[in-house]
Write a protein that holds these residues in place. Structure first.
Motif, PDB file in Angstrom:
ATOM      1  N   LEU A   1       0.845  -1.193   0.000  1.00  0.00           N
ATOM      2  CA  LEU A   1       0.000   0.000   0.000  1.00  0.00           C
ATOM      3  C   LEU A   1       0.878   1.240   0.000  1.00  0.00           C
ATOM      4  CD1 LEU A   1      -2.854   1.195   0.105  1.00  0.00           C
ATOM      5  CD2 LEU A   1      -2.668   1.174   2.592  1.00  0.00           C
TER       6      LEU A   1
ATOM      7  N   PHE B   1       0.792   5.712  -1.043  1.00  0.00           N
ATOM      8  CA  PHE B   1      -0.063   6.877  -1.240  1.00  0.00           C
ATOM      9  C   PHE B   1       0.583   7.773  -2.280  1.00  0.00           C
ATOM     10  CE2 PHE B   1      -0.751   5.308   3.070  1.00  0.00           C
ATOM     11  CZ  PHE B   1      -2.107   5.043   2.997  1.00  0.00           C
ATOM     12  N   TRP B   2      -0.233   8.273  -3.174  1.00  0.00           N
ATOM     13  CA  TRP B   2       0.216   9.011  -4.357  1.00  0.00           C
ATOM     14  C   TRP B   2       1.205   8.115  -5.084  1.00  0.00           C
ATOM     15  CZ3 TRP B   2      -0.351  11.398   0.427  1.00  0.00           C
ATOM     16  CH2 TRP B   2      -1.484  12.208   0.514  1.00  0.00           C
TER      17      TRP B   2
ATOM     18  N   CYS C   1       5.702   4.623  -2.630  1.00  0.00           N
ATOM     19  CA  CYS C   1       5.392   3.230  -2.369  1.00  0.00           C
ATOM     20  C   CYS C   1       6.690   2.503  -2.051  1.00  0.00           C
ATOM     21  CB  CYS C   1       4.745   2.626  -3.620  1.00  0.00           C
ATOM     22  SG  CYS C   1       3.546   1.341  -3.343  1.00  0.00           S
TER      23      CYS C   1
ATOM     24  N   ARG D   1      -4.208   1.281  -8.952  1.00  0.00           N
ATOM     25  CA  ARG D   1      -4.423   2.680  -8.580  1.00  0.00           C
ATOM     26  C   ARG D   1      -5.881   2.856  -8.189  1.00  0.00           C
ATOM     27  NH1 ARG D   1      -0.462   6.101  -9.267  1.00  0.00           N
ATOM     28  NH2 ARG D   1       1.279   5.510 -10.555  1.00  0.00           N
TER      29      ARG D   1
ATOM     30  N   LYS E   1      -8.701   5.417  -5.341  1.00  0.00           N
ATOM     31  CA  LYS E   1      -8.920   6.591  -4.494  1.00  0.00           C
ATOM     32  C   LYS E   1      -9.620   6.156  -3.221  1.00  0.00           C
ATOM     33  CE  LYS E   1      -8.890  10.687  -7.241  1.00  0.00           C
ATOM     34  NZ  LYS E   1      -7.672  11.312  -6.825  1.00  0.00           N
ATOM     35  N   ALA E   2      -9.128   6.693  -2.123  1.00  0.00           N
ATOM     36  CA  ALA E   2      -9.775   6.469  -0.833  1.00  0.00           C
ATOM     37  C   ALA E   2     -10.498   7.751  -0.458  1.00  0.00           C
ATOM     38  CB  ALA E   2      -8.738   6.108   0.222  1.00  0.00           C
TER      39      ALA E   2
ATOM     40  N   LEU F   1      -7.791  10.704  -1.533  1.00  0.00           N
ATOM     41  CA  LEU F   1      -6.454  10.176  -1.322  1.00  0.00           C
ATOM     42  C   LEU F   1      -6.116   9.131  -2.379  1.00  0.00           C
ATOM     43  CD1 LEU F   1      -3.962  10.065   0.556  1.00  0.00           C
ATOM     44  CD2 LEU F   1      -5.161   8.301   1.846  1.00  0.00           C
ATOM     45  N   ASP F   2      -5.066   9.388  -3.185  1.00  0.00           N
ATOM     46  CA  ASP F   2      -4.632   8.422  -4.190  1.00  0.00           C
ATOM     47  C   ASP F   2      -3.890   7.282  -3.508  1.00  0.00           C
ATOM     48  OD1 ASP F   2      -5.626   9.849  -6.363  1.00  0.00           O
ATOM     49  OD2 ASP F   2      -3.798  11.036  -6.547  1.00  0.00           O
ATOM     50  N   VAL F   3      -4.289   6.051  -3.788  1.00  0.00           N
ATOM     51  CA  VAL F   3      -3.620   4.880  -3.246  1.00  0.00           C
ATOM     52  C   VAL F   3      -3.033   4.070  -4.389  1.00  0.00           C
ATOM     53  CG1 VAL F   3      -4.952   4.728  -1.120  1.00  0.00           C
ATOM     54  CG2 VAL F   3      -5.790   3.594  -3.164  1.00  0.00           C
ATOM     55  N   LYS F   4      -1.976   3.323  -4.079  1.00  0.00           N
ATOM     56  CA  LYS F   4      -1.266   2.569  -5.101  1.00  0.00           C
ATOM     57  C   LYS F   4      -0.788   1.255  -4.507  1.00  0.00           C
ATOM     58  CE  LYS F   4       2.817   3.057  -8.053  1.00  0.00           C
ATOM     59  NZ  LYS F   4       3.890   3.954  -8.457  1.00  0.00           N
ATOM     60  N   THR F   5      -0.874   0.178  -5.278  1.00  0.00           N
ATOM     61  CA  THR F   5      -0.292  -1.102  -4.909  1.00  0.00           C
ATOM     62  C   THR F   5       0.420  -1.671  -6.136  1.00  0.00           C
ATOM     63  OG1 THR F   5      -2.291  -2.365  -5.461  1.00  0.00           O
ATOM     64  CG2 THR F   5      -2.078  -1.617  -3.184  1.00  0.00           C
TER      65      THR F   5
END
Length: 138
Positions: A36, A38-39, A42, A59, A61-62, A66-70
């Motif tokens: 996990l 953010f933006w 990572c 990619r 959004k929370a 809030l942009d989230v990335k895995t």
């Protein structure tokens, strides 16, 4: 040395794997992994995918802000599918889409658009010019 029964079982396993599209000495795909971020921040490690998996960049959004990335490995049928990540039942934390690729480490950081390079160059030149002007007048 293998007995007849063991040799037959090994041969059957090889035939089964070939029928499923796996080569005997198939190398598994290597990808970056991030559980996990953010933006675009990572913490990544390297991982080996299982047979039939691809690298992905997820990619989402929370709370719509809030942009989230895995990053990691995923089965091909989960590519380009929007999924919801939930903490408790019926409580969506974020919605994510996993974009896949199938070459080693292809899920690395995204390349910056050309416009970003232009903006950074202009900012650098402006800063340099201001620094030169301030030191030259002393």
């Amino acid at each position: 040395m293998l007995g007849a029964a063991q040799g037959g079982e090994e041969e059957q396993l090889e035939q089964l794997m070939e029928s499923m599209g796996f080569e005997k000495d198939e190398e598994f795909l290597e990808c970056f992994r991030c559980d996990l971020g953010f933006w675009d921040a990572c913490y990544t490690t390297e991982t080996n995918c299982s047979a039939g998996e691809r690298c992905y960049t997820g990619r989402g959004k929370a709370a719509d802000t809030l942009d989230v990335k895995t990053l990691g490995c995923v089965k091909a049928d989960e590519c380009d599918v929007e999924t919801s990540v939930q903490l408790f039942s019926n409580n969506t934390i974020f919605v994510m889409t996993k974009n896949c690729c199938n070459t080693p480490f292809c899920n690395s950081a995204l390349k910056l658009p050309i416009a970003t390079h232009v903006y950074l160059t202009v900012a650098f030149l402006t800063t340099w010019h201001l620094f030169e002007a301030s030191t030259g007048s002393q």
